[in-house]
Design a protein around this motif. Structure first.
Motif, PDB file in Angstrom:
ATOM      1  N   LEU A  23       0.695  -1.436  -0.213  1.00 15.89           N
ATOM      2  CA  LEU A  23      -0.158   0.094   0.013  1.00 15.89           C
ATOM      3  C   LEU A  23       0.829   1.141  -0.094  1.00 15.89           C
ATOM      4  O   LEU A  23       1.820   1.254   0.933  1.00 15.89           O
ATOM      5  CB  LEU A  23      -0.781   0.040   1.080  1.00 15.89           C
ATOM      6  CG  LEU A  23      -1.794   1.135   1.464  1.00 15.89           C
ATOM      7  CD1 LEU A  23      -3.066   1.093   0.613  1.00 15.89           C
ATOM      8  CD2 LEU A  23      -2.290   1.376   2.690  1.00 15.89           C
ATOM      9  N   LEU A  24       0.702   1.990  -1.070  1.00 17.80           N
ATOM     10  CA  LEU A  24       1.458   3.341  -0.925  1.00 17.80           C
ATOM     11  C   LEU A  24       0.224   4.439  -1.066  1.00 17.80           C
ATOM     12  O   LEU A  24      -0.964   4.281  -1.541  1.00 17.80           O
ATOM     13  CB  LEU A  24       2.014   3.418  -2.340  1.00 17.80           C
ATOM     14  CG  LEU A  24       3.627   2.579  -2.387  1.00 17.80           C
ATOM     15  CD1 LEU A  24       4.138   2.831  -3.522  1.00 17.80           C
ATOM     16  CD2 LEU A  24       4.257   2.521  -1.217  1.00 17.80           C
ATOM     17  N   ALA A  25       0.654   5.659  -0.389  1.00 17.55           N
ATOM     18  CA  ALA A  25       0.110   6.821  -0.498  1.00 17.55           C
ATOM     19  C   ALA A  25       0.338   7.797  -1.102  1.00 17.55           C
ATOM     20  O   ALA A  25       1.674   8.192  -0.751  1.00 17.55           O
ATOM     21  CB  ALA A  25      -0.474   6.988   0.982  1.00 17.55           C
ATOM     22  N   LEU A  62      -1.272   4.224  10.806  1.00 13.55           N
ATOM     23  CA  LEU A  62      -1.754   3.500   9.629  1.00 13.55           C
ATOM     24  C   LEU A  62      -3.052   3.724   9.959  1.00 13.55           C
ATOM     25  O   LEU A  62      -3.906   4.115   8.776  1.00 13.55           O
ATOM     26  CB  LEU A  62      -1.220   2.087   9.662  1.00 13.55           C
ATOM     27  CG  LEU A  62      -1.937   1.101   8.680  1.00 13.55           C
ATOM     28  CD1 LEU A  62      -1.506   1.646   7.200  1.00 13.55           C
ATOM     29  CD2 LEU A  62      -1.535  -0.337   8.656  1.00 13.55           C
ATOM     30  N   HIS A  63      -3.725   3.297  10.950  1.00 11.89           N
ATOM     31  CA  HIS A  63      -5.368   3.232  11.169  1.00 11.89           C
ATOM     32  C   HIS A  63      -5.643   4.792  11.168  1.00 11.89           C
ATOM     33  O   HIS A  63      -6.624   4.814  10.501  1.00 11.89           O
ATOM     34  CB  HIS A  63      -5.400   2.679  12.456  1.00 11.89           C
ATOM     35  CG  HIS A  63      -7.002   2.637  12.526  1.00 11.89           C
ATOM     36  ND1 HIS A  63      -7.636   3.231  13.509  1.00 11.89           N
ATOM     37  CD2 HIS A  63      -7.816   1.434  12.087  1.00 11.89           C
ATOM     38  CE1 HIS A  63      -9.170   2.759  13.343  1.00 11.89           C
ATOM     39  NE2 HIS A  63      -8.984   1.793  12.461  1.00 11.89           N
ATOM     40  N   GLU A  64      -5.164   5.654  11.787  1.00 16.23           N
ATOM     41  CA  GLU A  64      -5.712   6.858  11.641  1.00 16.23           C
ATOM     42  C   GLU A  64      -5.851   7.651  10.224  1.00 16.23           C
ATOM     43  O   GLU A  64      -6.309   8.433   9.770  1.00 16.23           O
ATOM     44  CB  GLU A  64      -4.648   7.720  12.705  1.00 16.23           C
ATOM     45  CG  GLU A  64      -5.003   7.725  13.969  1.00 16.23           C
ATOM     46  CD  GLU A  64      -3.977   8.601  14.895  1.00 16.23           C
ATOM     47  OE1 GLU A  64      -4.104   8.264  16.160  1.00 16.23           O
ATOM     48  OE2 GLU A  64      -3.191   9.358  14.603  1.00 16.23           O
ATOM     49  N   GLY A 102      -7.623  10.760   2.508  1.00 13.03           N
ATOM     50  CA  GLY A 102      -7.719  11.955   3.623  1.00 13.03           C
ATOM     51  C   GLY A 102      -6.924  13.069   3.353  1.00 13.03           C
ATOM     52  O   GLY A 102      -6.201  13.160   2.343  1.00 13.03           O
ATOM     53  N   PRO A 103      -6.756  14.018   4.269  1.00 15.12           N
ATOM     54  CA  PRO A 103      -5.835  15.096   4.025  1.00 15.12           C
ATOM     55  C   PRO A 103      -4.467  14.539   4.082  1.00 15.12           C
ATOM     56  O   PRO A 103      -3.625  15.251   3.367  1.00 15.12           O
ATOM     57  CB  PRO A 103      -6.026  15.818   5.499  1.00 15.12           C
ATOM     58  CG  PRO A 103      -7.286  15.185   6.326  1.00 15.12           C
ATOM     59  CD  PRO A 103      -7.452  13.848   5.663  1.00 15.12           C
ATOM     60  N   ILE A 137      -4.313   6.492  -3.009  1.00 15.81           N
ATOM     61  CA  ILE A 137      -3.922   5.405  -2.208  1.00 15.81           C
ATOM     62  C   ILE A 137      -3.891   4.382  -3.505  1.00 15.81           C
ATOM     63  O   ILE A 137      -4.704   4.156  -4.345  1.00 15.81           O
ATOM     64  CB  ILE A 137      -4.797   4.780  -1.428  1.00 15.81           C
ATOM     65  CG1 ILE A 137      -4.868   5.779  -0.255  1.00 15.81           C
ATOM     66  CG2 ILE A 137      -4.369   3.334  -0.876  1.00 15.81           C
ATOM     67  CD1 ILE A 137      -5.796   5.491   0.881  1.00 15.81           C
ATOM     68  N   ARG A 138      -2.786   3.383  -3.389  1.00 13.79           N
ATOM     69  CA  ARG A 138      -2.573   2.417  -4.364  1.00 13.79           C
ATOM     70  C   ARG A 138      -2.039   1.221  -3.764  1.00 13.79           C
ATOM     71  O   ARG A 138      -0.889   1.290  -2.988  1.00 13.79           O
ATOM     72  CB  ARG A 138      -1.752   2.829  -5.603  1.00 13.79           C
ATOM     73  CG  ARG A 138      -2.261   3.687  -6.439  1.00 13.79           C
ATOM     74  CD  ARG A 138      -1.419   4.158  -7.544  1.00 13.79           C
ATOM     75  NE  ARG A 138      -1.646   5.316  -8.490  1.00 13.79           N
ATOM     76  CZ  ARG A 138      -0.919   5.601  -9.312  1.00 13.79           C
ATOM     77  NH1 ARG A 138       0.001   5.070  -9.742  1.00 13.79           N
ATOM     78  NH2 ARG A 138      -1.384   6.868  -9.770  1.00 13.79           N
TER      79      ARG A 138
END
Length: 149
Positions: free
Chosen positions: A26-28, A60-62, A109-110, A115-116
């Motif tokens: 997962l990359l953001a 990660l969760h936030e 999110g901010p 996300i990919r």
């Protein structure tokens, strides 16, 4: 990064996570400076009383709404940005972790505007934060070793 992190008197400590699910990571794309628009790992500042692993999983969760379990700690990354006159504008030491997805579908999110889930071969074509390619190489190796256990 908030204003109080500019021109720090000391380095800040952060933790990040390479989340693996079905052979993909997962990359953001960062939603804020530094590195706005560049792909990176979800993460953020370690809070007093947290272990590096606890901080990584909390961030990660936030940040993207995903829960995971730790595989292991990777090599630390130190990001130092200087002004032309030599003053330190940012100084962050990041402890990246490899983790395995447990639950939650990632959301933007901010702090994570895109996300990919990507394979190791997809990484070369992405605009990324400095040093991320090397961290991802380590993360993929650790994840593959863990999967063989």
């Amino acid at each position: 990064m908030t204003r109080d992190r500019f021109y720090p008197t000391r380095p800040f400590l952060a933790a990040s996570v390479a989340v693996f699910r079905d052979g993909r990571v997962l990359l953001a794309a960062r939603g804020k400076p530094p590195g706005e628009g560049l792909f990176s790992l979800p993460g953020g500042q370690v809070e007093t009383g947290e272990t590096l692993g606890e901080a990584a999983l909390r961030e990660l969760h936030e940040e993207v709404g995903v829960k995971a379990k730790l595989i292991g700690l990777l090599s630390p990354v130190e990001l130092i940005e200087r002004e032309p006159d030599g003053r330190v504008k940012h100084h962050v030491v990041i402890a990246p972790h490899a983790v395995r997805w447990v639950s939650g579908e990632p959301r933007t999110g901010p702090e994570a505007r895109e996300i990919r889930w990507v394979t190791q071969s997809d990484i070369a074509d992405l605009p990324m934060t400095p040093g991320l390619a090397g961290i991802l190489d380590l993360a993929f190796r650790l994840e593959q070793q863990d999967a063989c256990r």
